[in-house]
Design a protein around this motif. Structure first.
Motif, short mmCIF file in Angstrom:
data_model
loop_
_atom_site.label_atom_id
_atom_site.label_comp_id
_atom_site.label_asym_id
_atom_site.label_seq_id
_atom_site.Cartn_x
_atom_site.Cartn_y
_atom_site.Cartn_z
N ALA A 48 -1.51 3.30 -2.43
CA ALA A 48 -2.90 3.48 -1.64
C ALA A 48 -3.41 4.51 -2.23
CB ALA A 48 -2.58 3.84 -0.24
N GLU A 49 -2.89 5.89 -2.61
CA GLU A 49 -3.52 6.92 -3.23
C GLU A 49 -4.09 6.65 -4.36
OE1 GLU A 49 0.12 9.23 -2.03
OE2 GLU A 49 -1.08 10.98 -2.14
N SER B 223 -5.13 3.88 -5.76
CA SER B 223 -6.30 3.07 -5.41
C SER B 223 -7.35 4.09 -4.96
CB SER B 223 -6.00 1.90 -4.40
OG SER B 223 -7.23 1.74 -3.90
N ALA B 224 -7.32 4.97 -4.25
CA ALA B 224 -8.34 5.89 -3.95
C ALA B 224 -8.77 6.93 -4.85
CB ALA B 224 -7.70 6.62 -2.52
N SER C 212 1.59 7.19 -3.55
CA SER C 212 1.62 5.73 -3.19
C SER C 212 0.55 4.80 -3.82
CB SER C 212 1.23 5.84 -1.66
OG SER C 212 -0.06 6.23 -1.33
N LEU D 123 0.90 -1.24 0.04
CA LEU D 123 -0.18 0.00 -0.18
C LEU D 123 0.78 1.35 -0.02
CD1 LEU D 123 -2.71 -0.71 2.64
CD2 LEU D 123 -3.09 -0.40 0.14
N LEU D 124 1.84 1.22 0.87
CA LEU D 124 2.76 2.29 0.81
C LEU D 124 4.03 2.56 -0.25
CD1 LEU D 124 3.33 3.67 4.27
CD2 LEU D 124 1.57 4.03 2.41
#
Ligand SMILES: Nc1nc2c(ncn2[C@@H]2O[C@H](COP(=O)(O)OP(=O)(O)O)[C@@H](O)[C@H]2O)c(=O)[nH]1
Ligand SMILES: [Mg+2]
Lengths: 122, 200
Positions: free
Chosen positions: A68-69, A71-72, A66, A35-36
């Protein structure tokens, strides 16, 4: 990745990199990403040379970002993004931060950067 | 022709990627984790979905294939760009017990954690305390002061939670960016002293 044909980086040929989607049956990314993990585009490929989600993901990678970002922002599960981004790593469109050596949580230099960055916001 | 034209850079010539620092915000359901992450983040707090396949527990496995259960966990997180070479990511841990398996992945590589506590139900943060103690993840406790909560002295909270004397306890308002950022400053100072003493 054995089934990947290297893209021809030709200006007028349109999208040459086929999207590799999870629905293609591949569920494991070839690059080790969590994720990071941070990624950034290399500038070797234009988003217009890619299709759909690959192009959208590449657009987000102009600045370090990242998993995660991405993905968001794309509203896709992290697992799907890991596959998309590792495709982009495979074609040389983005670089990913090598997951090893992992950041050392006791590294005083990093901890000082954390403290200074936080205190600047007070 | 490559996108960069003449400035075709090899990976080695790229500036290094920044270092990502991960901190966690844990605690019981409704204690203010999402609020805390939103208060300190420089971006709208984001959410990502992690899909995990686990062997289901408690099913009779007559086929030998094993039942797999796919669970989707939504994770809130925020970002603070500390400087050009360091980015802080703050993750709220999923509160529900059934997502305990996510905590392993989340705490991997985490620098430390804030355990949020609500004095009206202190026991809700026990699982988080147990988890971080077992994993050896450094943490501090932040009491989120809800208006209706009785104000405890930090030492009363320490006794109630059976916390070691070296673990900082602070009070905060999770809605207030300055207050929440101060909690992270306290955590960082705790991490620095823990790191310094572990070297010796
Ligand atoms: N009065 C007050 N309300 C808060 C505070 N922190 C959170 N809340 C509220 O408590 C509720 C639960 O908070 P949330 O951040 O969603 O909790 P989470 O389940 O831990 O993520 C929300 O309605 C928040 O607005 C606080 O410090 N004071
Ligand atoms: Mg929440």
């Amino acid at each position: 990745m054995s089934d990947f044909e290297h893209p021809l980086l030709d200006d007028d040929a349109g999208p040459l990199v086929r999207p590799y989607t999870v629905s293609n049956g591949r569920t494991a990314p070839t690059a080790k990403l969590d994720l990071l993990s941070l990624v950034r585009s290399t500038g070797q490929l234009r988003p217009s040379q890619l299709e759909n989600e690959h192009a959208e993901a590449l657009l987000l990678c102009r600045e370090p970002i990242s998993v995660a970002e991405v993905s968001a922002h794309l509203r896709l599960p992290a697992m799907v993004i890991k596959v998309l981004l590792s495709d982009l790593v495979d074609v040389g469109a983005v670089i990913a931060q090598a997951p090893d050596p992992a950041v050392d949580p006791t590294d005083q230099t990093v901890l000082e950067a954390l403290l200074n960055g936080l205190q600047r916001r007070l | 022709m490559a996108y960069n034209g003449d400035s075709d850079r090899s990976p080695a010539q790229q500036p290094p990627l920044p270092t990502a620092i991960k901190l966690l915000v844990a605690g019981g359901f409704g204690v203010g984790k999402t609020t805390f992450v939103a208060a300190v983040s420089e971006i709208e707090p984001l959410s990502t979905e992690e899909t995990i396949t686990t062997a289901s527990i408690g099913t009779d496995d007559l086929t030998g294939v094993g039942d797999k259960v796919t669970t989707t966990v939504a994770l809130d997180f925020g970002r603070i760009t500390l400087d050009p070479q360091h980015i802080l990511y703050l993750f709220g841990t999923p509160g529900q017990d059934r997502f305990w398996f996510m905590w392993n992945e989340l705490s991997d590589g985490a620098f430390g954690a804030v355990v949020l506590a609500d004095t009206r139900r202190l026991e809700d943060c026990f699982p988080a305390l147990d988890f971080f103690e077992r994993r050896g993840t450094q943490f501090i406790v932040a009491v989120n002061e809800f208006d209706t909560g009785y104000r405890y002295e930090p030492e009363e909270v320490r006794a109630a939670l059976d916390l070691k004397p070296n673990i900082p306890i602070v009070c905060c308002d999770a809605r207030d960016p300055r207050s929440a950022t101060l909690v992270l400053v306290t955590l960082t100072k705790h991490l620095m002293s823990a790191a310094a003493s572990s070297v010796r």
